[in-house]
Enzyme design. Structure first.
Site, PDB file in Angstrom:
ATOM      1  N   PRO A  29     -23.956  85.149 -12.724  1.00 20.23           N
ATOM      2  CA  PRO A  29     -25.375  84.518 -13.026  1.00 20.23           C
ATOM      3  C   PRO A  29     -24.935  82.536 -12.492  1.00 20.23           C
ATOM      4  CG  PRO A  29     -23.902  85.131 -14.953  1.00 20.23           C
ATOM      5  CD  PRO A  29     -24.115  85.776 -13.842  1.00 20.23           C
ATOM      6  N   ASN A  30     -25.633  82.227 -12.072  1.00 18.79           N
ATOM      7  CA  ASN A  30     -25.995  80.697 -11.087  1.00 18.79           C
ATOM      8  C   ASN A  30     -25.409  80.626  -9.859  1.00 18.79           C
ATOM      9  OD1 ASN A  30     -27.844  79.532 -13.676  1.00 18.79           O
ATOM     10  ND2 ASN A  30     -25.979  80.103 -14.803  1.00 18.79           N
ATOM     11  N   ARG A  37     -26.011  72.234  -6.488  1.00 16.41           N
ATOM     12  CA  ARG A  37     -26.344  71.105  -7.439  1.00 16.41           C
ATOM     13  C   ARG A  37     -24.689  71.138  -7.967  1.00 16.41           C
ATOM     14  NH1 ARG A  37     -30.654  71.225  -7.285  1.00 16.41           N
ATOM     15  NH2 ARG A  37     -32.407  71.707  -8.747  1.00 16.41           N
ATOM     16  N   TYR A  42     -17.988  72.318  -8.143  1.00 17.41           N
ATOM     17  CA  TYR A  42     -18.014  73.666  -7.582  1.00 17.41           C
ATOM     18  C   TYR A  42     -18.206  73.483  -5.622  1.00 17.41           C
ATOM     19  CZ  TYR A  42     -19.147  75.506 -11.518  1.00 17.41           C
ATOM     20  OH  TYR A  42     -19.102  76.181 -12.909  1.00 17.41           O
ATOM     21  N   ASN A  93     -16.316  87.692  -8.902  1.00 16.30           N
ATOM     22  CA  ASN A  93     -16.680  86.476  -9.414  1.00 16.30           C
ATOM     23  C   ASN A  93     -18.096  86.701 -10.412  1.00 16.30           C
ATOM     24  OD1 ASN A  93     -17.413  83.481 -10.475  1.00 16.30           O
ATOM     25  ND2 ASN A  93     -16.906  82.598  -8.258  1.00 16.30           N
ATOM     26  N   ALA A  96     -20.083  82.829 -15.551  1.00 16.20           N
ATOM     27  CA  ALA A  96     -19.556  82.802 -17.145  1.00 16.20           C
ATOM     28  C   ALA A  96     -19.840  84.590 -18.206  1.00 16.20           C
ATOM     29  CB  ALA A  96     -21.089  81.887 -17.878  1.00 16.20           C
ATOM     30  N   GLU A 117      -9.858  88.921  -9.157  1.00 12.96           N
ATOM     31  CA  GLU A 117     -11.602  88.319  -9.902  1.00 12.96           C
ATOM     32  C   GLU A 117     -11.293  86.510  -9.650  1.00 12.96           C
ATOM     33  OE1 GLU A 117     -10.573  87.827 -13.650  1.00 12.96           O
ATOM     34  OE2 GLU A 117     -11.576  86.018 -14.568  1.00 12.96           O
ATOM     35  N   HIS A 119     -12.180  82.559  -8.868  1.00 17.30           N
ATOM     36  CA  HIS A 119     -13.255  81.393  -9.806  1.00 17.30           C
ATOM     37  C   HIS A 119     -12.965  80.296  -8.944  1.00 17.30           C
ATOM     38  CE1 HIS A 119     -13.726  83.593 -13.775  1.00 17.30           C
ATOM     39  NE2 HIS A 119     -12.839  84.123 -13.836  1.00 17.30           N
ATOM     40  N   ARG A 126     -10.809  73.250 -17.368  1.00 17.73           N
ATOM     41  CA  ARG A 126     -12.234  73.234 -18.310  1.00 17.73           C
ATOM     42  C   ARG A 126     -11.909  73.235 -19.544  1.00 17.73           C
ATOM     43  NH1 ARG A 126     -15.905  75.339 -14.333  1.00 17.73           N
ATOM     44  NH2 ARG A 126     -18.082  73.739 -15.326  1.00 17.73           N
TER      45      ARG A 126
END
Ligand code: CA2
Length: 164
Positions: A29-30, A37, A42, A93, A96, A117, A119, A126
């Site tokens: 998601p996102n 953004r 990112y 990835n 969330a 995986e 990120h 974070r």
């Protein structure tokens, strides 16, 4: 069979093995907002840019990729299921869902090939809730904090894993 024939035959076998099935690159998601953004976290590249770079690198490595993004957990699970028959490996990835989804972990546990995986951000630098990953319980390796270059690093590692 002569020594040179044996070497060629091994190379051909290896090439066939890696060419046969694509690597699924799945995004949660996102991540469709990449480059649009929060570039300070990112980066400036869009997901389409990342897909293009992965496709180009895959061609160099003799791999094929299927690149997907969804904001829906069930869709990601369906792609993992599809990869059971049609994929040589999965680079994921999960966004969330990394930190929440036992369901994606269960789906990955039913996949037999290698899982990596990725990120984009360094999740360990974070918020504390980003420090735990369900997917890491299944992944052969995790890349975090290398920006979008992490996808390319994962693809190189995947090449090694599926060629072994
Ligand atoms: O660093 C990563 O790649 C993450 O998987 C990204 C997820 C976050 O929830 C994970 O903790 C770490 C969030 C993806 C959101 O992507 C955006 C991209 C650009 C603008 C807004 C969101």
């Amino acid at each position: 069979m002569g020594a040179i024939d044996a070497v060629s035959s091994r190379k051909l076998h290896k090439a066939r093995k890696t060419m046969a099935k694509p690597i699924f690159i799945l995004n949660g998601p996102n991540l469709n907002l990449l480059g649009k953004r929060q570039p300070e976290i990112y980066g400036a590249e869009t997901l389409a840019d990342v897909e293009q770079r992965c496709t180009a690198l895959a061609a160099e490595l003799g791999l094929m990729v299927r690149f997907h993004q969804s904001n829906h957990e069930g869709q990601i699970i369906d792609w993992v299921h599809l990869a059971r028959d049609e994929g040589a490996g999965i680079i994921i990835n999960p966004g969330a869902f990394t930190h929440t989804s036992v369901a994606i972990l269960d789906a990955l546990n039913a996949f037999e090939g290698p899982v990596l995986e990725v990120h984009i951000s360094n999740v360990h630098k974070r918020e504390a809730f980003r420090h735990h990953s369900y997917v890491s319980l299944r992944a052969e390796g995790v890349i975090a904090g290398f920006g979008t270059e992490g996808y390319l690093l994962a693809l190189r590692r995947m090449h090694t894993l599926v060629s072994a």
